[in-house]
Write a protein that holds these residues in place. Structure first.
Motif, PDB file in Angstrom:
ATOM      1  N   UNK A 209       0.852  -1.056  -0.397  1.00 18.98           N
ATOM      2  CA  UNK A 209       0.346  -0.071  -0.336  1.00 18.98           C
ATOM      3  C   UNK A 209       0.179   1.477  -0.014  1.00 18.98           C
ATOM      4  N   UNK A 210       2.027   1.066   0.605  1.00 14.39           N
ATOM      5  CA  UNK A 210       2.970   2.330   0.428  1.00 14.39           C
ATOM      6  C   UNK A 210       3.944   2.197  -0.996  1.00 14.39           C
ATOM      7  N   UNK A 211       3.955   1.603  -1.300  1.00 16.27           N
ATOM      8  CA  UNK A 211       3.696   1.857  -3.000  1.00 16.27           C
ATOM      9  C   UNK A 211       2.861   2.412  -3.780  1.00 16.27           C
ATOM     10  N   UNK A 212       1.790   2.637  -3.040  1.00 18.05           N
ATOM     11  CA  UNK A 212       0.664   2.937  -3.506  1.00 18.05           C
ATOM     12  C   UNK A 212      -0.116   3.892  -3.726  1.00 18.05           C
ATOM     13  N   UNK A 213       1.124   4.831  -3.130  1.00 19.33           N
ATOM     14  CA  UNK A 213       0.502   6.308  -2.228  1.00 19.33           C
ATOM     15  C   UNK A 213       0.037   6.249  -1.096  1.00 19.33           C
ATOM     16  N   UNK A 214      -0.036   4.942   0.147  1.00 20.61           N
ATOM     17  CA  UNK A 214      -0.605   5.422   1.029  1.00 20.61           C
ATOM     18  C   UNK A 214       0.210   5.739   2.398  1.00 20.61           C
ATOM     19  N   UNK A 215       0.199   7.015   3.170  1.00 16.07           N
ATOM     20  CA  UNK A 215       0.982   7.076   3.860  1.00 16.07           C
ATOM     21  C   UNK A 215       0.205   7.054   5.461  1.00 16.07           C
ATOM     22  N   UNK A 216       0.966   6.884   5.918  1.00 15.59           N
ATOM     23  CA  UNK A 216       1.614   6.609   7.827  1.00 15.59           C
ATOM     24  C   UNK A 216       0.135   7.284   7.830  1.00 15.59           C
ATOM     25  N   UNK A 217      -0.827   8.443   7.726  1.00 16.72           N
ATOM     26  CA  UNK A 217      -1.664   8.541   8.149  1.00 16.72           C
ATOM     27  C   UNK A 217      -2.956   8.264   7.861  1.00 16.72           C
ATOM     28  N   UNK A 218      -2.876   7.774   6.690  1.00 15.73           N
ATOM     29  CA  UNK A 218      -3.827   7.042   5.581  1.00 15.73           C
ATOM     30  C   UNK A 218      -3.971   5.455   6.968  1.00 15.73           C
ATOM     31  N   UNK A 219      -2.529   4.870   7.440  1.00 18.46           N
ATOM     32  CA  UNK A 219      -2.692   3.398   7.710  1.00 18.46           C
ATOM     33  C   UNK A 219      -3.166   3.393   9.105  1.00 18.46           C
ATOM     34  N   UNK A 220      -2.534   5.156   9.700  1.00 12.19           N
ATOM     35  CA  UNK A 220      -3.089   5.042  11.557  1.00 12.19           C
ATOM     36  C   UNK A 220      -4.410   5.234  11.678  1.00 12.19           C
ATOM     37  N   UNK A 221      -5.361   5.656  10.616  1.00 15.59           N
ATOM     38  CA  UNK A 221      -6.764   6.129  10.642  1.00 15.59           C
ATOM     39  C   UNK A 221      -7.391   4.814  10.454  1.00 15.59           C
ATOM     40  N   UNK A 222      -6.933   4.080   9.276  1.00 16.91           N
ATOM     41  CA  UNK A 222      -8.013   2.968   9.049  1.00 16.91           C
ATOM     42  C   UNK A 222      -7.484   1.840  10.084  1.00 16.91           C
ATOM     43  N   UNK A 223      -6.517   2.053  10.272  1.00 19.20           N
ATOM     44  CA  UNK A 223      -6.345   0.516  11.325  1.00 19.20           C
ATOM     45  C   UNK A 223      -6.671   0.899  12.904  1.00 19.20           C
ATOM     46  N   UNK A 224      -6.747   2.141  12.894  1.00 16.26           N
ATOM     47  CA  UNK A 224      -7.403   3.242  14.120  1.00 16.26           C
ATOM     48  C   UNK A 224      -9.328   2.581  14.147  1.00 16.26           C
ATOM     49  N   UNK A 225      -9.291   3.125  13.300  1.00 18.49           N
ATOM     50  CA  UNK A 225     -10.664   3.271  13.480  1.00 18.49           C
ATOM     51  C   UNK A 225     -11.054   1.339  13.567  1.00 18.49           C
ATOM     52  N   UNK A 226     -10.794   0.386  12.859  1.00 18.93           N
ATOM     53  CA  UNK A 226     -11.348  -0.744  12.775  1.00 18.93           C
ATOM     54  C   UNK A 226     -10.510  -1.034  14.058  1.00 18.93           C
ATOM     55  N   UNK A 227      -9.773  -0.948  14.119  1.00 21.55           N
ATOM     56  CA  UNK A 227      -9.116  -1.488  15.780  1.00 21.55           C
ATOM     57  C   UNK A 227     -10.010  -1.153  17.518  1.00 21.55           C
ATOM     58  N   UNK A 228     -10.597  -0.189  16.854  1.00 26.13           N
ATOM     59  CA  UNK A 228     -12.050   0.530  17.958  1.00 26.13           C
ATOM     60  C   UNK A 228     -13.046  -0.074  17.297  1.00 26.13           C
TER      61      UNK A 228
END
Length: 295
Positions: A209-228
């Motif tokens: 996903x990083x190679x596709x242009x996803x940022x750390x902010x994207x990853x934190x938001x997505x993982x934080x949302x689903x983790x909650x």
């Protein structure tokens, strides 16, 4: 089935359909998939598919599998993930979805899955929620429960990679005591097998996903949302047959849960506003004939 039902949007995730009449106890016959290799950004752009949008869909899919279901496709390398067009392309799709050509991500090769124990799923949810709200002490506490004292130092760093550049990231690694790849190898050698597999899958998905242009902010938001979301089923209680940990007590506090929810709302609001402004600006330029490339 589960992928199709939980990803019913145009830009969703699916698996090849099985031809039951052609299957035997030794042969599984599935539909042929035409599409683009997930990390072939040139091919995606040529099809007017936005690579970063593909990366976010892939991140969302694996986050849901990990944090909510605890049942994860264990071999997500680029050869096992295709992207195919689906739906009508056009300006409206770009305005609403961020991609001129709607698409769906197709997961192939379902011979290897990781089923993680409920205790590990809860701890991993707690770890990412702590990282999301910037609770370093809480993240270290959960990481220690996952893989020992060394994991408390290393896991938060290697999972988030918060450094703004390579030099800053190396400095953060040195501060955490990660001086070489051998330190991570040593951690993986002593951690439980399920933890090692979980980290391996997460690393592969992150790299793609990083190679596709996803940022750390994207990853934190997505993982934080689903983790909650994954933690909601536990409601601050321990797993059946096991005691309640300090992390369980922390997450049972209403104030702590509200801090996570409020941060999620703020970030979602900011991203939504930023997206609307950017797409409106680019869309206006496009309508008035300015040289704008919309993928």
């Amino acid at each position: 089935g589960s992928f199709s039902s939980s990803n019913s949007s145009r830009c969703g995730v699916t698996v090849p359909m099985a031809h039951v009449a052609l299957c035997t106890s030794k042969v599984l016959t599935m539909e042929w998939i035409d599409g683009h290799k997930v990390n072939d950004t040139e091919s995606l752009r040529a099809a007017r598919i936005t690579p970063s949008a593909v990366g976010r869909v892939m991140d969302e899919a694996f986050a849901e599998m990990t944090f909510v279901h605890g049942y994860i496709h264990a071999d997500p390398h680029p050869g096992n993930i295709m992207v195919r067009t689906k739906g009508r392309r056009g300006f409206l799709s770009w305005l609403l979805r961020g991609t001129w050509q709607p698409f769906e991500v197709v997961l192939l090769d379902h011979g290897s899955y990781l089923s993680i124990p409920e205790r590990l799923r809860k701890q991993y949810c707690q770890l990412w929620c702590s990282l999301f709200v910037g609770d370093s002490a809480g993240a270290a506490s959960v990481a220690i429960d996952l893989g020992g004292q060394r994991a408390g130092q290393i896991l938060p760093v290697i999972l988030t990679q918060r450094g703004r550049n390579k030099e800053e990231q190396k400095e953060m690694q040195r501060a955490a005591g990660v001086s070489s790849f051998g330190d991570i190898t040593q951690l993986l050698a002593t951690a439980p097998r399920d933890v090692v597999e979980l980290l391996r899958i997460a690393a592969v998905v992150r790299n793609v996903t990083a190679s596709l242009g996803c940022s750390l902010a994207d990853r934190l938001r997505i993982n934080g949302t689903w983790a909650f979301k994954g933690l909601m089923g536990f409601a601050g209680k321990g797993v059946e047959g096991e005691g309640t940990t300090e992390s369980d007590k922390r997450f049972s506090q209403l104030g702590y849960r509200l801090s996570i929810q409020s941060r999620l709302l703020v970030i979602r609001g900011y991203i939504a506003l930023n997206t609307v402004v950017n797409r409106t600006l680019l869309g206006t330029m496009y309508v008035f004939g300015q040289p704008v490339v919309l993928y």
